[in-house]
Design a protein around this motif. Structure first.
Motif, short mmCIF file in Angstrom:
data_model
loop_
_atom_site.label_atom_id
_atom_site.label_comp_id
_atom_site.label_asym_id
_atom_site.label_seq_id
_atom_site.Cartn_x
_atom_site.Cartn_y
_atom_site.Cartn_z
N ALA A 172 0.83 -1.21 0.00
CA ALA A 172 0.00 0.00 0.00
C ALA A 172 0.87 1.26 0.00
N GLN A 173 1.93 1.26 0.81
CA GLN A 173 2.83 2.41 0.85
C GLN A 173 3.57 2.56 -0.48
N ALA A 174 3.98 1.44 -1.05
CA ALA A 174 4.69 1.48 -2.33
C ALA A 174 3.78 2.02 -3.43
N LEU A 175 2.54 1.59 -3.45
CA LEU A 175 1.59 2.07 -4.44
C LEU A 175 1.40 3.57 -4.31
N GLN A 176 1.26 4.04 -3.09
CA GLN A 176 1.09 5.47 -2.85
C GLN A 176 2.34 6.25 -3.28
N ALA A 177 3.52 5.74 -2.92
CA ALA A 177 4.78 6.43 -3.27
C ALA A 177 4.99 6.45 -4.77
N CYS A 178 4.68 5.34 -5.43
CA CYS A 178 4.86 5.27 -6.89
C CYS A 178 3.89 6.19 -7.62
N GLU A 179 2.65 6.23 -7.16
CA GLU A 179 1.68 7.14 -7.78
C GLU A 179 2.08 8.59 -7.55
N ALA A 180 2.70 8.89 -6.41
CA ALA A 180 3.18 10.25 -6.15
C ALA A 180 4.30 10.63 -7.12
N LYS A 181 5.03 9.62 -7.64
CA LYS A 181 6.09 9.87 -8.63
C LYS A 181 5.54 9.94 -10.05
N GLY A 182 4.22 9.77 -10.18
CA GLY A 182 3.60 9.84 -11.50
C GLY A 182 3.45 8.50 -12.18
N TRP A 183 3.80 7.43 -11.50
CA TRP A 183 3.62 6.10 -12.08
C TRP A 183 2.12 5.77 -12.06
N HIS A 184 1.67 5.01 -13.05
CA HIS A 184 0.25 4.70 -13.18
C HIS A 184 -0.01 3.25 -12.78
N HIS A 185 -0.97 3.07 -11.89
CA HIS A 185 -1.34 1.73 -11.43
C HIS A 185 -2.41 1.16 -12.33
N ARG A 186 -2.22 -0.08 -12.73
CA ARG A 186 -3.22 -0.80 -13.52
C ARG A 186 -3.84 -1.86 -12.60
N PRO A 187 -4.98 -1.52 -11.98
CA PRO A 187 -5.57 -2.45 -11.00
C PRO A 187 -5.92 -3.82 -11.58
N ASP A 188 -6.27 -3.88 -12.87
CA ASP A 188 -6.66 -5.16 -13.46
C ASP A 188 -5.48 -6.14 -13.53
N THR A 189 -4.26 -5.62 -13.68
CA THR A 189 -3.09 -6.49 -13.77
C THR A 189 -2.21 -6.42 -12.52
N GLY A 190 -2.44 -5.43 -11.67
CA GLY A 190 -1.60 -5.25 -10.49
C GLY A 190 -0.22 -4.72 -10.81
N MET A 191 -0.10 -4.10 -11.98
CA MET A 191 1.19 -3.61 -12.43
C MET A 191 1.23 -2.09 -12.37
N LEU A 192 2.45 -1.58 -12.32
CA LEU A 192 2.69 -0.14 -12.35
C LEU A 192 3.39 0.22 -13.65
N ALA A 193 2.85 1.22 -14.34
CA ALA A 193 3.52 1.74 -15.54
C ALA A 193 4.51 2.81 -15.05
N VAL A 194 5.77 2.54 -15.27
CA VAL A 194 6.84 3.38 -14.74
C VAL A 194 7.07 4.59 -15.64
N VAL A 195 7.25 5.74 -15.02
CA VAL A 195 7.62 6.94 -15.76
C VAL A 195 9.14 6.96 -15.81
N PRO A 196 9.72 6.93 -17.01
CA PRO A 196 11.19 6.89 -17.11
C PRO A 196 11.82 8.14 -16.50
N ALA A 197 12.94 7.92 -15.82
CA ALA A 197 13.67 9.04 -15.23
C ALA A 197 14.49 9.74 -16.30
N ALA A 198 14.59 11.03 -16.18
CA ALA A 198 15.44 11.78 -17.10
C ALA A 198 16.89 11.43 -16.82
N ILE A 199 17.65 11.22 -17.86
CA ILE A 199 19.07 10.89 -17.70
C ILE A 199 19.85 12.19 -17.64
N GLU A 200 20.57 12.34 -16.52
CA GLU A 200 21.35 13.56 -16.32
C GLU A 200 22.70 13.41 -17.02
N THR A 201 23.07 14.43 -17.75
CA THR A 201 24.40 14.45 -18.35
C THR A 201 25.11 15.71 -17.90
#
Length: 161
Positions: A101-130
């Motif tokens: 539950a905490q992980a779901l909340q933290a991931c959604e706060a980072k903009g990741w999208h939860h897919r309740p039907d599959t129980g998966m999180l769609a990850v928002v890629p991090a910007a690569i710093e150069t």
């Protein structure tokens, strides 16, 4: 613990090796800190490192342990966002040292999208710093470091043996 906070596990490990056995055995808190270090050094037991950080630290040490948890979690978020496009909630929870539950909340706060039907999180890629190349200044700095290491001569000179 400070070396671990700045992700300098090599120096944390070398510090541990320099501490006498007498000092190591004198406090359970020092041993508990190194349990965390060992788990981070192995890289494969990040959930164990988070679990070990739940130790009952003295009030003077507690802020450092909390900062380590914060930094470790931030590094884990960055790694997950670079390594995955989709990740299961249980896997994300284990990697972040949180319950689901905490992980779901933290991931959604980072903009990741939860897919309740599959129980998966769609990850928002991090910007690569150069870092921009600073030219001659950066090369001179590197040369100073190499010269310093050569003067310190970490290894034996086998040609004289």
């Amino acid at each position: 613990m400070l070396y671990m906070t700045v992700d300098d596990l090599d120096n944390a490990r070398h510090l541990w090796r320099r501490i006498s056995d007498e000092v190591k055995g004198s406090t359970a808190e020092l041993e508990a800190a190194w349990v965390v270090g060992r788990k981070l050094w192995q890289s494969s037991d990040i959930p164990g490192a988070f679990a070990s950080l739940n130790y009952a630290w003295r009030p003077a040490i507690e802020p450092y342990a909390a900062k380590l948890v914060e930094e470790l979690r931030a590094r884990q978020f960055l790694l997950l966002s670079r390594a995955y496009t989709v990740i299961g909630v249980p896997a994300a929870a284990a990697a972040l040292g949180l319950d689901e539950a905490q992980a779901l909340q933290a991931c959604e706060a980072k903009g990741w999208h939860h897919r309740p039907d599959t129980g998966m999180l769609a990850v928002v890629p991090a910007a690569i710093e150069t870092k921009p190349f600073k030219g001659l200044e950066e090369i001179q700095d590197l040369a100073k470091h190499v010269a310093f290491l050569e003067r310190r001569s970490v290894t034996k000179d086998h040609s004289k043996a």
